[in-house]
Design a protein around this motif. Structure first.
Motif, mmCIF file in Angstrom:
data_model
loop_
_atom_site.group_PDB
_atom_site.id
_atom_site.type_symbol
_atom_site.label_atom_id
_atom_site.label_comp_id
_atom_site.label_asym_id
_atom_site.label_seq_id
_atom_site.Cartn_x
_atom_site.Cartn_y
_atom_site.Cartn_z
ATOM 1 N N SER A 269 0.699 -1.208 0.350
ATOM 2 C CA SER A 269 0.546 0.069 -0.008
ATOM 3 C C SER A 269 0.823 1.289 -0.073
ATOM 4 C CB SER A 269 -1.001 0.206 1.234
ATOM 5 O OG SER A 269 -1.900 -1.151 1.087
ATOM 6 N N LEU A 270 1.646 1.251 1.141
ATOM 7 C CA LEU A 270 2.898 2.659 0.678
ATOM 8 C C LEU A 270 3.436 2.864 -0.458
ATOM 9 C CD1 LEU A 270 4.431 4.586 3.002
ATOM 10 C CD2 LEU A 270 5.710 3.179 3.597
ATOM 11 N N THR A 271 4.191 1.334 -0.891
ATOM 12 C CA THR A 271 4.854 1.628 -2.114
ATOM 13 C C THR A 271 3.478 2.042 -3.062
ATOM 14 O OG1 THR A 271 6.013 -0.243 -1.626
ATOM 15 C CG2 THR A 271 5.808 0.206 -4.080
ATOM 16 N N ILE A 272 2.900 1.429 -3.024
ATOM 17 C CA ILE A 272 1.927 2.358 -4.322
ATOM 18 C C ILE A 272 1.233 3.851 -4.611
ATOM 19 C CG2 ILE A 272 -1.061 2.059 -5.123
ATOM 20 C CD1 ILE A 272 -0.810 -0.990 -4.297
ATOM 21 N N LEU A 273 1.186 4.501 -3.453
ATOM 22 C CA LEU A 273 1.431 5.742 -3.075
ATOM 23 C C LEU A 273 2.595 6.781 -3.337
ATOM 24 C CD1 LEU A 273 -0.519 5.793 0.695
ATOM 25 C CD2 LEU A 273 -1.674 6.164 -1.461
ATOM 26 N N HIS A 274 3.769 5.931 -2.882
ATOM 27 C CA HIS A 274 5.069 6.126 -3.130
ATOM 28 C C HIS A 274 5.357 6.686 -4.538
ATOM 29 C CE1 HIS A 274 9.043 7.171 -2.992
ATOM 30 N NE2 HIS A 274 9.498 6.381 -3.443
#
Length: 429
Positions: A269-274
């Motif tokens: 999830s954090l990688t998608i936002l990044h």
């Protein structure tokens, strides 16, 4: 490992060996009963050293990527929450590796018990089905594994370098890029590993459902005598006991995979936002957007939207989401198969309304199904199913909107400052 007496474990053995190569599960040879203690000691000592080397490599690649991220942030002059988000995303990689290794160390006996329980349940379910139509005849479990897990591993392994190699940036050299790709693949293999165990449980549930359907057909036979009814009651009781053991096995599986799956969901999830944050930064560079206006700036945005880099970043997001979807989808399929049992029991109770002995057994079975709800959860933090996956997607969309609002405000301020400085220079001239 009980592969010598379990066809299901023998079918998943190649996948487990693949996962042990990436050091996310202990080697399957360490669970074999016929291996000597000396062989087990040397095997585990070698695997521990191998896992330590992988951990050091992951930490080094994390450091290299953080340095490259900081240099890229300085070039684009966006040292805001992008730095915090990017650094957190990089640090999660060694954190997940450390948690995975600690999980293998602390839950080694639990994993061994899971293998033994699967082998015992397979033998007991097949023995219970011998007198009632025999085992379930369907598509080979190996073929199902190959189509649903093996094919996805191949697709994911091929697509990850294509989608993520561009995102590593120009400040990471090629050897480090190759190692970083291996680390990313290693992390994403946690989901296929989880899917393999869920599919094992799903196959056991399917076999129990087949036995229960056979019992239902036998119950509808009006020519049954007292001995046949007694056999049906014993078979029904055995089916109930085996389903309760599967429910307990799901609890052990959830305890074993809790920490890796929690970090995997958070990391993806954090990688998608990044990734979306960086796509937005590179699509609207504050240095470049100040020089464009009107139709020219709109054309610039359209060209960036349809460019290869944007499509690659979109592919990265879809790949990470699909990897999470696979785990949720397999869990949902197993849960729905498990939830078919109350309907079958209700139909059997209508047929056996005149047989008191069977009626009481079916009522007890139904009460057990009401209390033992099947849930694939991570120590109570969340349930792994399609409902939770939908919640993850909705949450990501909300955070993406927030990120875009922050970026638009930052770019507007940068453009205003640039125009103000340009006006002052004209006044001074």
């Amino acid at each position: 490992m009980e592969a010598h007496r379990s066809c299901l474990l023998a079918a998943v053995r190649p996948y487990l060996m693949l996962f042990s190569i990436f050091a996310i599960t202990p080697p399957v040879q360490s669970f074999e009963r016929n291996s000597s203690k000396r062989f087990w000691f040397y095997l585990m000592a070698g695997f521990s050293c191998y896992a330590l080397v992988i951990l050091l490599m992951v930490i080094y690649e994390c450091y290299v990527n953080i340095v490259a991220l900081n240099r890229e942030l300085q070039v684009f002059q966006v040292e805001d929450f992008s730095k915090v988000m990017g650094s957190t995303q990089k640090v999660l990689i060694p954190s997940m590796t450390i948690c995975s290794h600690l999980n293998m160390l602390l839950n080694y006996r639990r994993l061994k018990g899971i293998y033994e329980d699967i082998a015992n349940l397979e033998v007991e379910i097949d023995n219970a089905a011998k007198d009632f139509g025999g085992p379930r005849h369907s598509i080979s479990f190996r073929l199902i594994l190959a189509l649903q897990v093996g094919l996805w591993i191949i697709v994911m392994t091929c697509c990850i370098p294509i989608f993520t190699l561009v995102a590593l940036g120009p400040y990471v050299n090629w050897p480090n890029k190759i190692l970083t790709e291996c680390v990313i693949i290693m992390m994403q293999l946690q989901s296929p590993q989880y899917c393999v165990f869920v599919m094992l449980i799903h196959e056991l549930v399917l076999r129990l459902r087949h036995t229960l359907l056979t019992l239902q057909e036998e119950l509808m036979d009006t020519s049954r005598d007292r001995d046949q009814l007694q056999e049906l009651c014993v078979a029904l009781r055995c089916n109930q006991t085996l389903l309760g053991q599967i429910w307990r096995l799901v609890g052990d599986l959830g305890s074993y995979f809790s920490l890796p799956m929690i970090i995997l969901f958070f990391y993806n999830s954090l990688t998608i936002l990044h990734v979306i944050n960086w796509a937005y930064i590179k699509m609207i560079n504050p240095k470049d957007c100040c020089t464009y206006s009107g139709l020219i700036f709109l054309t610039y945005l359209i060209v960036n939207i349809i460019c290869f880099t944007f499509l690659v970043r979109l592919g990265t997001c879809l790949l990470l989401l699909i990897n999470l979807l696979m785990a949720c989808l397999h869990s949902e399929c197993c849960i729905r198969t498990y939830n078919c049992f109350p309907r079958l029991l209700h139909e059997m109770r209508r047929v056996a309304s005149d047989v008191q002995m069977l009626k009481l057994g079916l009522r007890e079975y139904s009460l057990q199904m009401q209390h033992l709800q099947l849930r694939f959860n991570c120590c109570g933090f969340f349930n792994i199913n399609l409902k939770y996956f939908g919640g993850v997607v909705i949450t990501l969309v909300g955070y993406i909107i927030i990120i875009m609002q922050f970026k638009l405000q930052a770019f507007a301020e940068a453009k205003y400052k640039s125009n103000f400085n340009l006006s002052e220079s004209f006044i001074q001239v």
